[in-house]
Design a protein around this motif. Sequence first.
Motif: not given
Length: 453
Positions: A173-193
């Motif tokens: 439950f926690s894995y599939y609930t947090i998975n969208p947030l995890r994908n967002m974190i990966k996307g945010v980490r790829n964004i720099t100046a």
Amino acid sequence: MTFKTKVTLLFFSMAAAGLVVLNAAIFYFVSQFNFEDFFKRLEARVNISAELRVSPDERSAVTKEVRNKYLEKLEDEKDYLIKLEPDGSLPETKPLQLPDVFFNAILKNNRARHVEDNRFYCGGLFKKGNEKYIVIVGASDPYGYKEIEELRKILIIGFIISLALVYVIAQLFSYYTINPLRNMIKGVRNITANNLHMRLEEKKGKDEISELTQTFNNMLIRLETAFETQNNFVSNASHELRTPLTIITSETELLLARKDLPEAARLSATNILNEAEKLKHILTSLLGLAQTGFDGKKQNWQKIRIDELLWQVIDHAKKIAPESQIQVNAEQMPEDENRLYTEGNVNLLQLALSNIVLNACKYSNYAEVSISITERNNWISVTVADKGIGIPAGEQQFIFDPFFRASNTNKFEGYGIGLPLTLNIIRLHKGSIGISSEENMGTEIQIMLPRAR
């Protein structure tokens, strides 16, 4: 503790609490049903015993035969007959010792129940003419208790198995609930100046995750606009502002070169030239401050050996202020030179260290300044200590604010830009600055930089 772990524990705790309540309810209601059923069987025997012993008639023999033939004999079953006194009170001697509350309940309600050490008692009040009798039947229920104990074991085993299943379900439950947030974190980490044009993938829907993604993308649009505006200003200001300053400086120098220039005009021209040089220095510092404040690009990023860079800084400081007295303490310096390397822009780091060293020399009236280098836990530490004027305690929190100057620096030339610029450069290199100062005793500044791996 990660958010996924928190969700898992929350789900697990709630489910475990629900299982505890459910098992307790099952055990309670089954136990109550078991006891109620046994008491009803005892009450039937009380009525039969009263018919046989209190009011026997011609049917009593048939009732006794039916009871002996068809009615189950309970474990250790015994019946008792107590004849009440004429005034309706209990006799002084009773055939069995039970709490007075039990007997009083029979007298008051005509019926009563009592349990004592797995032995059940049921009693009733009966009349025969003017006489009153209490009939009590007692029996044990080992099979009922055995069923309850078996139920307890089954519930405990089921509870443990259910907890294991709940934990697995909580993890999923926690894995599939947090998975969208995890994908967002990966996307945010790829964004720099360098790539502020990138956006997070927006999913259809009106849930909180979709709303958060849209909000973050809107913020990126505003950031990109602000960065572009600042970038354009930094790029254009260097040319647009330096050109008129260069012209002012050149024209003033030409004016000062004239031999027939009146003394008053020469004094004014000299002041103009000095102020123009100050303005040029301030402009250079401001541009550097703005650039290091937003530019995350690793331009000319390379491995830098800190001790060698410090010797260059010391040479530079002595050229600017020959009277400087700078001592390097190498006692705690690591013997392995590989532990002295960091990664960064050599020009920016040299500028940052030069600002610290020159400030130490200037504000100590060029007394001795001590520099030491240490390395521990993958961090390189550069400490610059002086015995100068120090910084008032109430003002130390503001020294990294642009244009701020301490109240005891009036006799010293400065613009309040060097330390903010240094802080931005160190932060750009993922380092930190710590300061310890006491007025009229001196200042110690420690720069922490990550060691190159």
